[in-house]
Motif scaffolding. Structure first.
Motif, mmCIF file in Angstrom:
data_model
loop_
_atom_site.group_PDB
_atom_site.id
_atom_site.type_symbol
_atom_site.label_atom_id
_atom_site.label_comp_id
_atom_site.label_asym_id
_atom_site.label_seq_id
_atom_site.Cartn_x
_atom_site.Cartn_y
_atom_site.Cartn_z
ATOM 1 N N ALA A 79 37.179 48.764 32.206
ATOM 2 C CA ALA A 79 38.146 48.604 33.294
ATOM 3 C C ALA A 79 39.359 49.506 33.113
ATOM 4 O O ALA A 79 40.083 49.781 34.080
ATOM 5 C CB ALA A 79 38.592 47.151 33.385
ATOM 6 N N HIS A 88 43.204 44.223 38.717
ATOM 7 C CA HIS A 88 43.411 45.651 38.478
ATOM 8 C C HIS A 88 44.800 46.098 38.926
ATOM 9 O O HIS A 88 45.497 46.830 38.210
ATOM 10 C CB HIS A 88 42.354 46.476 39.216
ATOM 11 N N HIS A 94 42.378 51.303 35.634
ATOM 12 C CA HIS A 94 43.808 51.139 35.402
ATOM 13 C C HIS A 94 44.504 52.490 35.236
ATOM 14 O O HIS A 94 45.602 52.706 35.747
ATOM 15 C CB HIS A 94 44.029 50.246 34.179
#
Length: 299
Positions: A237, A213, A241
């Motif tokens: 995800a 990440h 971010h």
């Protein structure tokens, strides 16, 4: 006006398979259609599993597919200082917490909490139980003892504090711009980024100074990436971010999350499935044109 910049970013912990081929080819095709640049990034923060031999194999596979990319190739293992600087900035904001609980301890703690409360413990979008916090499992004396002993630890983002700070930095809710998919069936849309679903994500570990990440948002900013084209498995995800980009004052790329290439069992391909490895298919006589057809791309 600067040219668009795209990147394909494999991890050299195995040879590329058909799913990687689809992603690499889509990035190359979009770079060409936009008159942009294509970069290759080697995501090798795992220094145990990632080897120079596997990296050479990855680059060989990409060249065989017909990709042409700019030099030099960026290797994450050569830029740990960049990630440490970003981590220091987050820590200075009071957004990083040291966590000593191991995966096994988290699993046992969650099972106990579920039994005591009679409810299922929440999981992140990947299905892992959310980190319950050292304080909920270990007493202050045990935490202090582990600290004094130099026990292994992870550095986690304090999600509640991070979201509160993000709210203070933005007037509008956190989101990202999703472009139409590779088959043009999805309209462009602004997607709400629900980073809270991930809980206190790992940013680094004692023996690994960064995480996926953290390194991916730093790399995208350093390399000037304008379009992130990657698999649907990383769609959720993107919320993490975007949060890190806002906290660190980094630019926001455009995103496109493409379909995945399933294996014969219908599940996502993995590097352990040798029958879909490009090197093995090539050894059996496959051509780049056949690979394109097999992943659903017209020649």
């Amino acid at each position: 006006m600067s040219r668009p910049v795209l990147r394909f970013a494999p991890s050299p912990n195995g040879r590329l398979h058909l799913g990687h081929a689809l992603s690499a080819l889509l990035n190359a095709r979009m770079a060409t259609s936009l008159g942009g640049r294509l970069l290759i990034r080697i995501e090798d923060i795992d220094r145990t599993r990632c080897t120079p031999e596997l990296e050479a194999g990855v680059l060989e596979d990409l060249a065989w597919l017909g990709l042409d990319w700019e030099q030099p190739v960026r290797r994450q293992s050569e830029h740990f200082n960049d990630y440490a600087a970003a981590l220091d900035r987050l820590s200075a904001m009071g957004l990083v917490r040291k966590a000593f609980l191991t995966r096994g301890e988290i699993a046992r703690a969650v099972a106990k909490l579920e039994e005591e409360r009679g409810v299922r413990w929440p999981c992140d979008p990947d299905g892992a139980p959310l980190y319950p916090g050292d304080e909920a499992v270990l007493g202050p004396e045990e935490i202090a003892a582990r600290e004094a002993q130099g026990a292994p630890f992870a550095l986690r983002l304090d999600m509640a504090a991070a979201l509160a700070r993000c709210t203070g930095l933005r007037a509008d809710p956190l989101s990202w711009q999703e472009l139409p998919d590779d088959e043009g069936r999805q309209a462009p849309a602004r997607i709400a980024a629900d980073a809270a679903r991930w809980g206190d994500v790992v940013l680094a570990r004692k023996d690994t100074p960064t995480s996926y990440h953290l390194s991916v948002v730093v790399d995208d900013a350093v390399q000037g990436i304008t379009h992130v084209v990657r698999g649907r498995d990383l769609y959720e995800a993107t919320a993490v971010h975007r949060l890190l980009q806002v906290l660190l004052g980094l630019p926001e790329p455009l995103y496109r999350h493409h379909r995945l290439v399933p294996g014969e069992d219908g599940r996502k391909l993995s590097k352990s499935q040798g029958d879909t490895a490009l090197a093995e298919l090539r050894a059996k006589g496959a051509t780049p044109e056949e690979i394109r057809r097999r992943v659903g791309l017209a020649p």
